[in-house]
Design an enzyme around this catalytic site. Structure first.
Site, PDB file in Angstrom:
ATOM      1  N   TYR A 138       0.814  -1.215   0.000  1.00 48.49           N
ATOM      2  CA  TYR A 138       0.000   0.000   0.000  1.00 48.49           C
ATOM      3  C   TYR A 138       0.851   1.269   0.000  1.00 48.49           C
ATOM      4  O   TYR A 138       0.389   2.318  -0.450  1.00 48.49           O
ATOM      5  CB  TYR A 138      -0.900   0.040   1.242  1.00 48.49           C
ATOM      6  CG  TYR A 138      -2.225  -0.649   1.105  1.00 48.49           C
ATOM      7  CD1 TYR A 138      -2.295  -2.015   0.868  1.00 48.49           C
ATOM      8  CD2 TYR A 138      -3.406   0.057   1.230  1.00 48.49           C
ATOM      9  CE1 TYR A 138      -3.513  -2.652   0.758  1.00 48.49           C
ATOM     10  CE2 TYR A 138      -4.635  -0.574   1.130  1.00 48.49           C
ATOM     11  CZ  TYR A 138      -4.677  -1.921   0.892  1.00 48.49           C
ATOM     12  OH  TYR A 138      -5.896  -2.548   0.782  1.00 48.49           O
ATOM     13  N   LYS A 186       2.932 -15.294   3.042  1.00 51.58           N
ATOM     14  CA  LYS A 186       3.143 -16.083   1.821  1.00 51.58           C
ATOM     15  C   LYS A 186       4.643 -16.379   1.756  1.00 51.58           C
ATOM     16  O   LYS A 186       5.342 -16.009   0.808  1.00 51.58           O
ATOM     17  CB  LYS A 186       2.641 -15.288   0.602  1.00 51.58           C
ATOM     18  CG  LYS A 186       2.602 -16.073  -0.686  1.00 51.58           C
ATOM     19  CD  LYS A 186       1.504 -17.133  -0.752  1.00 51.58           C
ATOM     20  CE  LYS A 186       1.603 -17.916  -2.050  1.00 51.58           C
ATOM     21  NZ  LYS A 186       0.683 -19.085  -2.074  1.00 51.58           N
ATOM     22  N   ASP A 218      -3.206 -18.303   1.222  1.00 53.67           N
ATOM     23  CA  ASP A 218      -4.222 -19.009   0.433  1.00 53.67           C
ATOM     24  C   ASP A 218      -4.941 -20.039   1.294  1.00 53.67           C
ATOM     25  O   ASP A 218      -6.168 -20.181   1.256  1.00 53.67           O
ATOM     26  CB  ASP A 218      -3.630 -19.634  -0.846  1.00 53.67           C
ATOM     27  CG  ASP A 218      -2.334 -20.393  -0.613  1.00 53.67           C
ATOM     28  OD1 ASP A 218      -1.783 -20.329   0.508  1.00 53.67           O
ATOM     29  OD2 ASP A 218      -1.868 -21.068  -1.549  1.00 53.67           O
ATOM     30  N   ASP A 242      -6.433  -6.752   4.379  1.00 51.75           N
ATOM     31  CA  ASP A 242      -7.554  -6.116   3.679  1.00 51.75           C
ATOM     32  C   ASP A 242      -8.490  -7.195   3.136  1.00 51.75           C
ATOM     33  O   ASP A 242      -9.701  -7.151   3.329  1.00 51.75           O
ATOM     34  CB  ASP A 242      -7.018  -5.243   2.532  1.00 51.75           C
ATOM     35  CG  ASP A 242      -8.143  -4.607   1.730  1.00 51.75           C
ATOM     36  OD1 ASP A 242      -9.080  -4.073   2.357  1.00 51.75           O
ATOM     37  OD2 ASP A 242      -8.087  -4.656   0.489  1.00 51.75           O
ATOM     38  N   ASP A 246     -12.418  -8.652   4.828  1.00 51.76           N
ATOM     39  CA  ASP A 246     -13.713  -8.669   4.121  1.00 51.76           C
ATOM     40  C   ASP A 246     -14.290 -10.084   4.133  1.00 51.76           C
ATOM     41  O   ASP A 246     -15.488 -10.281   4.332  1.00 51.76           O
ATOM     42  CB  ASP A 246     -13.563  -8.217   2.659  1.00 51.76           C
ATOM     43  CG  ASP A 246     -13.816  -6.718   2.483  1.00 51.76           C
ATOM     44  OD1 ASP A 246     -13.473  -5.958   3.414  1.00 51.76           O
ATOM     45  OD2 ASP A 246     -14.332  -6.324   1.424  1.00 51.76           O
TER      46      ASP A 246
END
Ligand code: IPM
Ligand code: MG
Length: 359
Positions: A138, A186, A218, A242, A246
């Site tokens: 970001y 990751k 994942d 982020d 959600d």
């Protein structure tokens, strides 16, 4: 003692409706001094930038900041030189040093039917996403150069260490029988993730009562819908947080239920906002779900202003309105009647006053 100073940043879309509702609720539980400013698209229209220096300064001087949402089709653009509403939010996070984003996910018993998952899958879910908020992709260097573009992801040990401590301390304070931090990365592909994993593991040694496990992002995305009850505290970097927050929100039945707190140094004000966006498709219709904003206001009272009793009263008021069967359209199943923002707000305020009358 003077009243706490709260900056309200309604923003765009449904932002003004839900922040207005939260202001009414706050006025029912305490005395505050409110000032209101523009951010996001509203600020672009007025000042040509999504966040002005004056507004950032006002937020820094406040005791706490409550934000609605930013963005909308009016300001959508792929032009790298045009201002975007989201820059307002990102500018606040960076400018106020808000590196720790807390997103608690606790499905309300009254809402089990609203979740797309089966009740037995979400039973027992009670988790906290701790998202790093001022680093990673970001805020790395990014540019467009002809037919190429790049967004760099960078993390330092210091940035990882401070968010790790927030997560381990939160896990300790949540007081669960098996306090656990799941660090999501990751590390099989990314160097920043390997530094992340190494640093988190080292910090964990300072928190004996808290278990640590590592999960690839994942797999975490899959486990969140397959077995959400296995999670306690999830700590992860900015972009993964982020996306996963959600996803976690849907465990509660609606993105309209998830609150958040963004915190920095202890001496600085925090920023509190619902996780959902500005929902331009339903803006101005009086049907927006204000509950995530109410729960964010409760987090503000607890984490930002030391008003724990009032925070609990709001949370109980939200539960009570849901138990009474009130549903905004986003929460309703096909056969349920719905209410608008104002009726939902009145119901929560009514329940809150009953609560405070009892105590
Ligand atoms: C959030 C939002 C923001 C983010 C957007 C609006 C910039 O999705 O708070 O989760 O990506 O952080
Ligand atoms: Mg998001």
């Amino acid at each position: 003692m003077s009243s706490p100073q709260i900056v309200l940043l309604p923003g765009d879309g449904i932002g003004p409706e839900i922040v207005g509702a939260a202001k009414r609720l706050l006025e029912a539980v305490g005395e505050f001094e409110f000032t209101e400013h523009q951010v996001g698209g509203a600020s672009i229209d007025e000042h040509g930038a999504a966040l002005t220096d004056d507004v950032l300064e006002a937020c820094r001087r406040a005791d706490a900041v409550l934000l609605g949402a930013v963005g909308g089709p009016k300001w959508d653009t792929t032009d790298p030189n045009a201002p975007r509403p989201e820059q307002g939010l990102l500018g606040l996070r960076k400018g106020m040093g808000l590196y720790a984003n807390l997103r608690p996910v606790r499905p309300s018993p009254a809402l089990v039917d609203a979740s797309p998952l089966r009740p037995e899958v979400i039973a027992g879910t009670d988790l906290l996403v701790v998202r790093e908020l001022t680093g990673g992709i970001y805020f790395g260097a990014s540019a467009r150069d002809g037919d190429r573009a790049h967004d760099d992801c960078e993390y330092t040990v210091a940035e990882i260490e401070r968010i790790a401590r927030v997560a381990f301390e939160a896990a300790g304070q949540r007081g669960g029988a098996s306090a656990r931090v799941t660090s999501v990365d990751k590390a099989n592909v990314l160097e920043t993730s390997r530094l992340w994993r190494e640093t988190i593991t080292r910090v964990a040694a300072d928190y004996e009562g808290v278990e640590l496990d590592h999960m690839l992002v994942d797999n975490a995305a899959m486990q969140l819908v397959a077995n959400p009850g296995r999670f306690d505290v999830i700590v992860t970097e900015n972009m993964f947080g982020d996306i996963l927050s959600d996803e976690s929100a849907m465990l509660t039945g609606s993105l309209g239920m998830l609150p958040s707190a963004s915190l920095g140094a202890e001496s600085e004000p925090g920023l509190f906002e619902p996780v959902h966006g500005s929902a331009p498709d339903i803006a101005g219709q009086g049907v927006a779900n204000p509950l995530a904003t109410f729960l964010s206001a409760a987090m503000m009272l607890r984490h930002g202003l030391g008003m724990d009793a009032e925070a609990r009263a709001i949370e109980a008021g939200v539960d009570s309105a849901l138990e009474r069967g009130l549903r905004t359209p986003d929460l309703a199943t096909a056969d349920q009647e719905t209410v608008g923002t104002e009726d939902m707000t009145d119901a929560v305020i009514g329940a809150v006053s009953l609560e405070s009358a009892k105590s």
